[in-house]
Write a protein that holds these residues in place. Structure first.
Motif, PDB file in Angstrom:
ATOM      1  N   THR A  71      79.622  33.572  97.061  1.00 57.66           N
ATOM      2  CA  THR A  71      79.119  32.213  97.275  1.00 57.66           C
ATOM      3  C   THR A  71      77.705  32.075  96.720  1.00 57.66           C
ATOM      4  OG1 THR A  71      80.481  31.931  99.253  1.00 57.66           O
ATOM      5  CG2 THR A  71      78.592  30.455  99.002  1.00 57.66           C
ATOM      6  N   MET A  72      76.874  33.078  96.967  1.00 59.33           N
ATOM      7  CA  MET A  72      75.518  33.052  96.433  1.00 59.33           C
ATOM      8  C   MET A  72      75.534  33.098  94.903  1.00 59.33           C
ATOM      9  SD  MET A  72      73.731  32.676  99.089  1.00 59.33           S
ATOM     10  CE  MET A  72      72.040  32.989  98.624  1.00 59.33           C
ATOM     11  N   ALA A  73      76.463  33.883  94.332  1.00 60.22           N
ATOM     12  CA  ALA A  73      76.573  33.927  92.875  1.00 60.22           C
ATOM     13  C   ALA A  73      76.979  32.567  92.323  1.00 60.22           C
ATOM     14  CB  ALA A  73      77.591  34.991  92.463  1.00 60.22           C
ATOM     15  N   LEU A  74      77.923  31.887  92.997  1.00 59.25           N
ATOM     16  CA  LEU A  74      78.343  30.560  92.553  1.00 59.25           C
ATOM     17  C   LEU A  74      77.175  29.577  92.603  1.00 59.25           C
ATOM     18  CD1 LEU A  74      80.490  28.529  91.675  1.00 59.25           C
ATOM     19  CD2 LEU A  74      81.101  28.244  94.095  1.00 59.25           C
ATOM     20  N   LEU A  75      76.420  29.603  93.683  1.00 58.82           N
ATOM     21  CA  LEU A  75      75.254  28.724  93.790  1.00 58.82           C
ATOM     22  C   LEU A  75      74.231  29.037  92.695  1.00 58.82           C
ATOM     23  CD1 LEU A  75      74.755  28.704  97.673  1.00 58.82           C
ATOM     24  CD2 LEU A  75      75.680  26.869  96.253  1.00 58.82           C
ATOM     25  N   ALA A  76      74.041  30.332  92.426  1.00 62.12           N
ATOM     26  CA  ALA A  76      73.103  30.721  91.373  1.00 62.12           C
ATOM     27  C   ALA A  76      73.581  30.214  90.017  1.00 62.12           C
ATOM     28  CB  ALA A  76      72.952  32.244  91.344  1.00 62.12           C
ATOM     29  N   GLY A  77      74.889  30.354  89.762  1.00 68.04           N
ATOM     30  CA  GLY A  77      75.431  29.873  88.502  1.00 68.04           C
ATOM     31  C   GLY A  77      75.266  28.371  88.341  1.00 68.04           C
ATOM     32  N   LEU A  78      75.538  27.632  89.398  1.00 68.23           N
ATOM     33  CA  LEU A  78      75.369  26.179  89.354  1.00 68.23           C
ATOM     34  C   LEU A  78      73.912  25.804  89.108  1.00 68.23           C
ATOM     35  CD1 LEU A  78      77.711  25.209  92.324  1.00 68.23           C
ATOM     36  CD2 LEU A  78      78.113  24.709  89.905  1.00 68.23           C
ATOM     37  N   LYS A  79      72.993  26.527  89.761  1.00 61.86           N
ATOM     38  CA  LYS A  79      71.567  26.253  89.588  1.00 61.86           C
ATOM     39  C   LYS A  79      71.134  26.535  88.143  1.00 61.86           C
ATOM     40  CE  LYS A  79      67.267  25.475  90.955  1.00 61.86           C
ATOM     41  NZ  LYS A  79      66.607  25.614  89.628  1.00 61.86           N
ATOM     42  N   LEU A  80      71.560  27.666  87.589  1.00 61.01           N
ATOM     43  CA  LEU A  80      71.194  28.006  86.219  1.00 61.01           C
ATOM     44  C   LEU A  80      71.778  26.994  85.237  1.00 61.01           C
ATOM     45  CD1 LEU A  80      71.648  31.878  86.291  1.00 61.01           C
ATOM     46  CD2 LEU A  80      69.505  30.655  85.920  1.00 61.01           C
ATOM     47  N   ALA A  81      73.049  26.647  85.419  1.00 54.70           N
ATOM     48  CA  ALA A  81      73.686  25.693  84.516  1.00 54.70           C
ATOM     49  C   ALA A  81      72.995  24.322  84.594  1.00 54.70           C
ATOM     50  CB  ALA A  81      75.167  25.559  84.836  1.00 54.70           C
ATOM     51  N   TYR A  82      72.665  23.901  85.799  1.00 54.46           N
ATOM     52  CA  TYR A  82      71.987  22.616  85.960  1.00 54.46           C
ATOM     53  C   TYR A  82      70.624  22.618  85.277  1.00 54.46           C
ATOM     54  CZ  TYR A  82      69.456  18.769  88.151  1.00 54.46           C
ATOM     55  OH  TYR A  82      68.689  17.654  88.354  1.00 54.46           O
ATOM     56  N   ASP A  83      69.861  23.691  85.483  1.00 54.36           N
ATOM     57  CA  ASP A  83      68.548  23.790  84.852  1.00 54.36           C
ATOM     58  C   ASP A  83      68.679  23.779  83.338  1.00 54.36           C
ATOM     59  OD1 ASP A  83      67.327  23.852  87.297  1.00 54.36           O
ATOM     60  OD2 ASP A  83      66.944  26.012  87.298  1.00 54.36           O
ATOM     61  N   GLY A  84      69.662  24.546  82.839  1.00 52.47           N
ATOM     62  CA  GLY A  84      69.839  24.617  81.391  1.00 52.47           C
ATOM     63  C   GLY A  84      70.186  23.275  80.781  1.00 52.47           C
ATOM     64  N   VAL A  85      71.113  22.544  81.410  1.00 58.27           N
ATOM     65  CA  VAL A  85      71.524  21.243  80.895  1.00 58.27           C
ATOM     66  C   VAL A  85      70.369  20.246  81.010  1.00 58.27           C
ATOM     67  CG1 VAL A  85      73.054  19.278  81.258  1.00 58.27           C
ATOM     68  CG2 VAL A  85      73.970  21.597  81.306  1.00 58.27           C
ATOM     69  N   ALA A  86      69.720  20.224  82.185  1.00 61.07           N
ATOM     70  CA  ALA A  86      68.677  19.227  82.430  1.00 61.07           C
ATOM     71  C   ALA A  86      67.501  19.374  81.465  1.00 61.07           C
ATOM     72  CB  ALA A  86      68.186  19.346  83.868  1.00 61.07           C
ATOM     73  N   LEU A  87      67.182  20.600  81.094  1.00 59.38           N
ATOM     74  CA  LEU A  87      66.012  20.823  80.252  1.00 59.38           C
ATOM     75  C   LEU A  87      66.339  20.814  78.770  1.00 59.38           C
ATOM     76  CD1 LEU A  87      64.304  23.555  82.426  1.00 59.38           C
ATOM     77  CD2 LEU A  87      63.574  21.197  82.151  1.00 59.38           C
ATOM     78  N   LEU A  88      67.638  20.934  78.428  1.00 56.89           N
ATOM     79  CA  LEU A  88      68.024  20.910  77.017  1.00 56.89           C
ATOM     80  C   LEU A  88      68.284  19.494  76.520  1.00 56.89           C
ATOM     81  CD1 LEU A  88      70.375  24.033  76.713  1.00 56.89           C
ATOM     82  CD2 LEU A  88      68.188  23.690  75.562  1.00 56.89           C
ATOM     83  N   VAL A  89      68.745  18.609  77.433  1.00 58.83           N
ATOM     84  CA  VAL A  89      69.078  17.244  77.000  1.00 58.83           C
ATOM     85  C   VAL A  89      67.829  16.362  76.980  1.00 58.83           C
ATOM     86  CG1 VAL A  89      71.414  17.422  77.853  1.00 58.83           C
ATOM     87  CG2 VAL A  89      69.631  16.537  79.372  1.00 58.83           C
TER      88      VAL A  89
END
Length: 256
Positions: A238-256
């Motif tokens: 569960t913590m890994a899933l949350l970490a993955g979601l956080k990383l993906a969100y940060d990556g998308v938010a800062l790249l667009v």
């Protein structure tokens, strides 16, 4: 860099989350450390402030988990981790950190969802055996962990992608993880010094925050040591899933 007292309003909760992770509570908590601290200082400075704190927490976590380890996991992942740090040092100026966060995040989301699908299969009577050690995936994820750790303090997620499916005893898994990142963080001190990130101001802030991180690390270790495997593994995924979601969100938010 002058020290703004208001920095500690963000730094204290960030360091507590990082310390709990170092005790064994899962990567998702640590991933919040740099973003929280980056609300008051630039991200590069946030990472520089956190690195000595990570090293101090490593000393405590090594003591807490000194009797537990999986030597084979460490042997297979560590060479790639060292190579990853070298690659990060050589290329971090040219590779967008946000793209790296997005890639690691997407891999981790699929990895965690696969686990929960496996748990659904188990409830239907379909066994999901532990994965064996594999040199190729260990080299790949070890290198990705070292690279992610250097450029974004995000190396825990690739480590989890390789090591969690082994279904090691929880204490041995945590002991191996603690040793792996203690070595990587010690190695990272050299390039961070060479890049001029560990100046007197950063080290002063780190020193004042280190006792909080040490206490949080001890608390995290106390809790994890009392988790049974049927609680530990769902929690970690569960913590890994949350970490993955956080990383993906940060990556998308800062790249667009």
């Amino acid at each position: 860099m002058s020290i703004d007292p208001s920095l500690y309003l963000a730094a204290v909760p960030a360091v507590i989350l990082v310390g709990l992770t170092k005790g064994g509570m899962g990567e998702a908590l640590a991933l919040m450390g740099v973003p929280i601290l980056a609300m008051v200082v630039p991200p590069v400075q946030a990472a520089a402030i956190l690195l000595p704190i990570l090293v101090a927490s490593d000393v405590v976590s090594l003591w807490i988990w000194r009797r537990h380890n999986d030597r084979r996991t460490l042997q297979l992942l560590l060479p790639g981790g060292i190579i990853g740090i070298g690659l990060g040092w050589a290329t971090s100026a040219y590779v967008p950190r946000d793209a790296l966060r997005l890639i690691i995040g997407i891999i981790t989301i699929f990895f965690a969802l696969r686990y929960f699908y496996g748990q659904w299969q188990i409830r239907r009577g379909i066994a999901v055996p532990p994965k064996p050690h594999r040199a190729g995936p260990a080299a790949f994820f070890g290198t990705l962990a070292g690279y992610g750790s250097f450029v974004a303090h995000a190396g825990g997620v690739p480590f989890q992608v390789y090591a969690l499916p082994l279904k090691l005893p929880p204490r041995d898994y945590t002991g191996a993880a603690v040793r792996y990142f203690a070595i990587l963080n010690a190695v990272k001190l050299v390039p961070y010094f060479a890049l001029g990130q560990l100046d007197t101001a950063h080290l002063t802030i780190s020193a004042t925050l280190a006792p909080i991180a040490v206490a949080a690390t001890a608390a995290g270790g106390y809790m994890v040591k009392r988790m049974k495997p049927d609680v530990f593994y769902p929690f970690m995924y569960t913590m890994a899933l949350l970490a993955g979601l956080k990383l993906a969100y940060d990556g998308v938010a800062l790249l667009v």
